[in-house]
Design a protein around this motif. Structure first.
Motif, mmCIF file in Angstrom:
data_model
loop_
_atom_site.group_PDB
_atom_site.id
_atom_site.type_symbol
_atom_site.label_atom_id
_atom_site.label_comp_id
_atom_site.label_asym_id
_atom_site.label_seq_id
_atom_site.Cartn_x
_atom_site.Cartn_y
_atom_site.Cartn_z
ATOM 1 N N HIS A 1 -49.897 33.867 -15.501
ATOM 2 C CA HIS A 1 -48.647 33.357 -14.945
ATOM 3 C C HIS A 1 -48.911 32.005 -14.297
ATOM 4 O O HIS A 1 -49.868 31.856 -13.536
ATOM 5 C CB HIS A 1 -48.116 34.333 -13.900
ATOM 6 N N THR A 2 -48.086 31.038 -14.626
ATOM 7 C CA THR A 2 -48.267 29.729 -14.002
ATOM 8 C C THR A 2 -47.064 29.390 -13.160
ATOM 9 O O THR A 2 -45.939 29.775 -13.459
ATOM 10 C CB THR A 2 -48.456 28.617 -15.045
ATOM 11 N N ASN A 3 -47.360 28.675 -12.117
ATOM 12 C CA ASN A 3 -46.296 28.228 -11.242
ATOM 13 C C ASN A 3 -46.601 26.775 -10.917
ATOM 14 O O ASN A 3 -47.712 26.445 -10.519
ATOM 15 C CB ASN A 3 -46.288 29.085 -9.973
ATOM 16 N N ARG A 4 -45.660 25.940 -11.090
ATOM 17 C CA ARG A 4 -45.828 24.491 -10.887
ATOM 18 C C ARG A 4 -47.023 23.970 -11.683
ATOM 19 O O ARG A 4 -47.923 23.325 -11.129
ATOM 20 C CB ARG A 4 -46.031 24.180 -9.423
ATOM 21 N N ARG A 5 -47.096 24.327 -12.934
ATOM 22 C CA ARG A 5 -48.116 23.896 -13.878
ATOM 23 C C ARG A 5 -49.513 24.320 -13.449
ATOM 24 O O ARG A 5 -50.501 23.751 -13.845
ATOM 25 C CB ARG A 5 -48.071 22.377 -14.072
ATOM 26 N N GLU A 6 -49.600 25.317 -12.619
ATOM 27 C CA GLU A 6 -50.906 25.757 -12.124
ATOM 28 C C GLU A 6 -50.977 27.279 -12.268
ATOM 29 O O GLU A 6 -50.115 27.977 -11.730
ATOM 30 C CB GLU A 6 -51.028 25.344 -10.662
ATOM 31 N N PRO A 7 -51.968 27.800 -12.995
ATOM 32 C CA PRO A 7 -52.058 29.260 -13.117
ATOM 33 C C PRO A 7 -52.240 29.883 -11.731
ATOM 34 O O PRO A 7 -53.104 29.462 -10.960
ATOM 35 C CB PRO A 7 -53.312 29.471 -13.965
ATOM 36 N N ASP A 8 -51.403 30.868 -11.419
ATOM 37 C CA ASP A 8 -51.513 31.446 -10.085
ATOM 38 C C ASP A 8 -51.520 32.964 -10.070
ATOM 39 O O ASP A 8 -51.669 33.558 -9.006
ATOM 40 C CB ASP A 8 -50.404 30.922 -9.174
ATOM 41 N N ALA A 9 -51.352 33.584 -11.225
ATOM 42 C CA ALA A 9 -51.398 35.047 -11.220
ATOM 43 C C ALA A 9 -51.891 35.543 -12.571
ATOM 44 O O ALA A 9 -51.717 34.886 -13.594
ATOM 45 C CB ALA A 9 -50.039 35.639 -10.922
ATOM 46 N N LEU A 10 -52.528 36.680 -12.540
ATOM 47 C CA LEU A 10 -53.070 37.272 -13.749
ATOM 48 C C LEU A 10 -52.632 38.725 -13.781
ATOM 49 O O LEU A 10 -52.711 39.421 -12.778
ATOM 50 C CB LEU A 10 -54.595 37.182 -13.711
ATOM 51 N N LEU A 11 -52.161 39.140 -14.928
ATOM 52 C CA LEU A 11 -51.696 40.510 -15.081
ATOM 53 C C LEU A 11 -52.519 41.140 -16.189
ATOM 54 O O LEU A 11 -52.580 40.602 -17.292
ATOM 55 C CB LEU A 11 -50.219 40.474 -15.469
ATOM 56 N N ILE A 12 -53.180 42.232 -15.885
ATOM 57 C CA ILE A 12 -53.951 42.932 -16.906
ATOM 58 C C ILE A 12 -53.303 44.281 -17.124
ATOM 59 O O ILE A 12 -53.183 45.084 -16.191
ATOM 60 C CB ILE A 12 -55.420 43.099 -16.484
ATOM 61 N N ILE A 13 -52.859 44.520 -18.346
ATOM 62 C CA ILE A 13 -52.185 45.774 -18.662
ATOM 63 C C ILE A 13 -53.054 46.548 -19.628
ATOM 64 O O ILE A 13 -53.408 46.057 -20.700
ATOM 65 C CB ILE A 13 -50.808 45.513 -19.300
ATOM 66 N N GLY A 14 -53.417 47.735 -19.240
ATOM 67 C CA GLY A 14 -54.158 48.604 -20.144
ATOM 68 C C GLY A 14 -53.192 49.290 -21.088
ATOM 69 O O GLY A 14 -52.095 49.663 -20.689
ATOM 70 N N LEU A 15 -53.597 49.428 -22.336
ATOM 71 C CA LEU A 15 -52.730 50.055 -23.311
ATOM 72 C C LEU A 15 -53.405 51.322 -23.829
ATOM 73 O O LEU A 15 -54.629 51.394 -23.821
ATOM 74 C CB LEU A 15 -52.438 49.108 -24.466
ATOM 75 N N PRO A 16 -52.764 52.332 -24.280
ATOM 76 C CA PRO A 16 -51.323 52.459 -24.400
ATOM 77 C C PRO A 16 -50.637 52.883 -23.105
ATOM 78 O O PRO A 16 -49.465 52.607 -22.923
ATOM 79 C CB PRO A 16 -51.177 53.548 -25.450
ATOM 80 N N ASP A 17 -51.347 53.565 -22.238
ATOM 81 C CA ASP A 17 -50.639 53.968 -21.018
ATOM 82 C C ASP A 17 -51.473 53.711 -19.775
ATOM 83 O O ASP A 17 -51.311 54.352 -18.762
ATOM 84 C CB ASP A 17 -50.216 55.437 -21.085
ATOM 85 N N GLY A 18 -52.353 52.760 -19.921
ATOM 86 C CA GLY A 18 -53.242 52.462 -18.806
ATOM 87 C C GLY A 18 -52.520 51.784 -17.672
ATOM 88 O O GLY A 18 -51.358 51.430 -17.795
ATOM 89 N N PRO A 19 -53.229 51.559 -16.596
ATOM 90 C CA PRO A 19 -52.586 50.954 -15.438
ATOM 91 C C PRO A 19 -52.369 49.444 -15.617
ATOM 92 O O PRO A 19 -52.910 48.827 -16.526
ATOM 93 C CB PRO A 19 -53.576 51.222 -14.316
ATOM 94 N N THR A 20 -51.569 48.920 -14.751
ATOM 95 C CA THR A 20 -51.261 47.495 -14.748
ATOM 96 C C THR A 20 -51.760 46.917 -13.438
ATOM 97 O O THR A 20 -51.329 47.354 -12.387
ATOM 98 C CB THR A 20 -49.748 47.295 -14.840
ATOM 99 N N ALA A 21 -52.662 45.963 -13.536
ATOM 100 C CA ALA A 21 -53.173 45.353 -12.320
ATOM 101 C C ALA A 21 -52.606 43.956 -12.202
ATOM 102 O O ALA A 21 -52.589 43.196 -13.166
ATOM 103 C CB ALA A 21 -54.691 45.299 -12.343
ATOM 104 N N HIS A 22 -52.143 43.640 -11.037
ATOM 105 C CA HIS A 22 -51.574 42.331 -10.772
ATOM 106 C C HIS A 22 -52.484 41.611 -9.789
ATOM 107 O O HIS A 22 -52.715 42.094 -8.688
ATOM 108 C CB HIS A 22 -50.166 42.513 -10.197
#
Lengths: 436, 383
Positions: free
Chosen positions: B211-232
């Motif tokens: 995720h970028t905000n003001r042209r600067e990456p500021d967040a990362l989201l890792i989603i495990g599939l198929p039903d794994g957890p989502t880390a923000h």
């Protein structure tokens, strides 16, 4: 200096709770001692396996032959002995669908006998996500092989589409409530297996936005009354339905930002405890819809289940942060937190456990039988109405004393009797004080 | 306050003495006594309570100098003791361990110990991975176990938020080099839930969203599939490869993965989530290391190449050898030195929330959310 914050645990009343987790383990947590017992894990039943994940559990706390029903992910429903964890009966669904596709969502073990002829029979209602409700009654024998499920199974479907997410049976055990994603709240008459009442979804809001039906948890507001139902929705709304009034909610309010995951009623008949997906727990007064207060305690994982202790003002909550937390209802303080290592799906209090303490108490008291009876009576009086009764008694004794002062000169025999009475009364009073 | 009053008294007396000109003895005595009292009390009184600035700074300087002198003395004494012990051949005094926030961290019962009763450690684990797997029964049947047991090879989908420019694409291109078997998909205007669905269909094992905000990456989201957890995660301190001095260029080999300091249950879960992004068989020929180092709940990412250099040792040593060895003219002792070269991006992650199930902001259940009420102590860590 390092400031260490320890959990100030004022101590719990004695209780015994059973927790059920994702790996299918049943853990028994007990706190002993009158003041400030520290709850500990006492026993652990079962082997960790994800197939055995407990989906729903229900306890029947009758005096003789208590039962614990546990629905597992693999489609089995097990009946355990809540005292030692022995498996009594295993029921496995012989349906054509895979059990993983249609997990059990609600389970209820009937306390009163639905079939009166046999004393050892049990009746069990289970409801699956796809809406297959099954009422079974069976006999429990000593070994799990012997007990046979009677042919009195009663199957019906509670919903055509959508998925059921909550299923509860009311206190009189005549009615069941079903709701879920795309399933409006229904109330079923269990004797006839027919639908009694269906809720209507609320109107569009002032922006013309319609929120789709998605009930995540529900409960009957009080034990005797099956007409008032509290339900929590995925759109973080808590709603009160009154069957006798209307089909739309009588009262609805929002609670925080994440879906309501657990709703439990209090025994007083109007308080409701609400837990949501980000670990907030609060109590609401359903007469007004006002927030009574939040339970603060650094709870960071979704709350899956809340249960109210039948006697003490204590609630237990558990959820994805794998802590069993015990809260005081009045002060809303965290009494204690027990780390149980796995994601917990539900927690149940064992009401039979509290019996031990008072029995010991009375046993300890007097030697003389007559005295014991009196003490018991005095205790009883104390419980009924504390101060005024005592005062009356004192006054009476005074009056009697005065009355007897004059005739005392005349009759010695009566005087002696009276003295004896006085002594006895003094004894009873002393016993009274002891009891206090 | 007492000190101040005394000071005032002294001033008054001085003024009086100067004005009157008589009773010099008395004044001197009074001054001397007050001075001695002052020195006594100066140590007790904080300089910050003195209102006169010159005086305050003087007292403060004096205090500070005293402190430094004391410290120097202490150090000297310690060094001397150590030296003496060495000379006498005794055991040197134990080195004191500095107290840090980490080693005085609040007691956390969720910290995983090897003697965890949930799992009987009857079978001795052979490798570190096996050990970790055996550590908890819960780990054995969590969402990542199929990847970590090498039943599936990890396949990663990398995408961005809706608007993505400048540093975002550059970061992603470097991320693609770091994580093997990863593919970049343009976000377009798709919902993240739709993307997750699509990735599930295509048998991806995780989705990473930058995720970028003001042209600067500021967040990362890792989603495990198929039903794994989502880390923000919050992403900060991003330094791209070209901004790193003397950076190297990574090869295409599977990297080795180093995860340090993930101790609690939550930490283990996050560690396993990160572990499931990378292939489980590192290619040691590539000599590539990817490090996720957790310190005080911040996860530091580094990417290195390493090399074992054999250096010829100094000539004097070989001469010694020569005298000992008869044939030893050609013998030169070789010393092995490991050298590191940083390559790839450098960034820091901080966990914001861990969600049960795939990405669902409205109806999601959280396993862990950061709440402000948790920040009441500096010594409380969650990973």
């Amino acid at each position: 200096m390092p400031r260490t914050t320890t959990v100030e645990s004022p101590g719990c009343p004695p209780f015994r709770a059973l927790t059920f987790d994702v790996l299918g383990l049943v853990k028994v947590v007990e706190a002993r001692g009158k003041q400030g017992g520290v709850p500990k894990v006492v026993e652990r039943w079962g082997e960790p396996e994800s197939r055995n994940c407990v989906l729903a559990a229900c306890i029947d706390d009758r005096k003789r032959d208590p039962m614990l029903a546990v629905a597992r992910k693999c489609g089995k429903i097990e009946l355990l002995n809540p005292l030692n964890g022995d498996t009594r009966v295993v029921i496995s669904d012989a349906s054509d669908t895979k059990p993983e596709d249609d997990p059990v969502i609600g389970l209820h073990l009937f306390r009163r006998e639905r079939t009166e002829e046999r004393s050892r029979s049990c009746t069990l209602l289970s409801c699956t996500t796809k809406g297959n409700a099954v009422m079974r009654s069976f006999e429990v024998m000593d070994s799990p092989e012997d007990s046979v499920s009677n042919s009195t199974t009663n199957k019906w479907n509670v919903c055509a589409a959508g998925s059921v997410l909550c299923c509860k049976v009311d206190g009189s055990e005549n009615y069941a409530m079903v709701g879920g994603k795309g399933v409006e709240l229904n109330i079923w008459d269990l004797d006839k297996c027919s639908k009694m009442w269906t809720a209507k979804s609320p109107l569009k809001n002032n922006l013309g936005i319609f929120t789709p039906t998605w009930f995540t948890s529900a409960t009957f507001l009080c034990k005797e009354d099956h007409r008032k139902v509290v339900a929590g929705t995925n759109s973080h709304q808590v709603r009160l339905y009154d069957i006798s009034a209307q089909r739309r909610p009588v009262l609805s309010f929002d609670f925080r930002e994440t879906p309501i995951k657990a709703v439990t009623e209090d025994i007083d008949g109007y308080t409701v405890y609400v837990g949501n997906g980000s670990g907030d727990l609060a109590s609401f007064d359903m007469r007004t819809g006002k927030l009574l207060g939040c339970f603060l305690g650094k709870c960071s994982g979704s709350i899956r289940y809340i249960s109210r202790h039948p006697d003490f003002p204590v609630i237990a909550s558990c959820g994805l942060d794998s802590y069993l937390r015990l809260w005081d209802v009045k002060s809303r303080q965290l009494l204690s937190a027990v780390f149980l290592k796995q994601h917990l799906n539900s927690v149940l209090f064992d009401p039979g456990f509290a019996d031990e303490e008072p029995v010991q108490h009375t046993r300890d008291m007097p030697e003389n039988e007559a005295q014991r009876q009196r003490v018991d009576e005095a205790q009883f009086v104390d419980e009924e109405g504390t101060l005024p009764v005592k005062r009356k008694k004192k006054k009476k004794t005074h009056k009697e004393g005065r009355d007897h002062k004059t005739p005392a000169k005349e009759n010695n025999g009566i005087d002696k009797l009276n003295r004896k009475k006085k002594i006895k009364k003094a004894k009873t009073l002393a016993g009274n004080d002891n009891a206090l | 306050m007492g000190w101040k009053r005394k000071n005032d008294d002294v001033d008054g007396e001085d003024g009086f003495g100067g004005g009157g000109g008589g009773d010099k003895e008395k004044a001197a005595a009074a001054a001397a006594s007050s001075a001695s009292a002052e020195t006594k009390e100066k140590r007790e009184i904080l300089p910050s309570t003195i209102k006169n600035k010159e005086r305050r700074s003087a007292v403060h300087a004096k205090l500070k100098q005293q402190k430094t002198l004391e410290k120097r003395k202490k150090l000297k004494a310690r060094d001397a003791a150590e030296k003496r012990a060495l000379e006498l051949g005794e055991e040197p005094p134990p080195k004191s361990i500095p107290r840090t926030i980490e080693n005085t961290r609040e007691f956390d019962e969720t910290v995983c110990r090897p003697d965890d009763e949930e799992v009987p450690l009857s079978t001795f684990a052979t490798s570190a991975d096996d050990y970790l797997r055996d550590l908890f029964a819960g780990n054995d049947c969590d969402e990542f176990s199929s990847v970590l047991k090498r039943e599936h090879t990890p396949k990663i989908l990398i995408t961005t938020c809706r608007f993505n420019s400048t540093r975002g694409p550059a970061f992603i291109s470097e991320l693609l080099e770091v994580i093997p078997n990863s593919q970049y998909y343009k976000r377009g205007t798709y919902d993240l839930k739709k993307i997750v669905e699509y990735a599930n269909h295509k048998e991806f094992t995780s989705v990473v969203v930058v995720h970028t905000n003001r042209r600067e990456p500021d967040a990362l989201l890792i989603i495990g599939l198929p039903d794994g957890p989502t880390a923000h995660f919050k992403l900060s301190k991003l330094v791209l490869r070209k901004d790193i001095k003397n950076h190297g260029n990574p090869t295409g080999h599977e990297p080795e993965l180093v995860l340090t300091n993930f101790t609690t249950r939550l930490g283990h879960r996050i560690g396993r989530l990160i572990q499931s992004l990378f292939p489980q068989e590192p290619n040691f020929r590539g000599r590539r290391v990817v490090t996720f180092h957790n310190q005080r709940d911040f996860i530091f990412f580094r990417h290195h190449r390493y090399i074992f250099d054999s250096k010829e040792s100094k000539h004097t040593d070989s001469k010694d050898k020569k005298t000992k060895n008869d044939k030893g003219e050609k013998v030169t002792q070789e010393k092995v030195i490991a050298r590191l070269q940083e390559c790839g991006p450098r960034f820091t992650l901080k966990l914001v929330s861990l969600q049960h199930g795939t990405f669902d902001t409205k109806g999601g259940e959280y396993e862990w959310v950061h709440k402000p009420e948790m920040d009441t102590s500096r010594r409380r860590f969650f990973l």
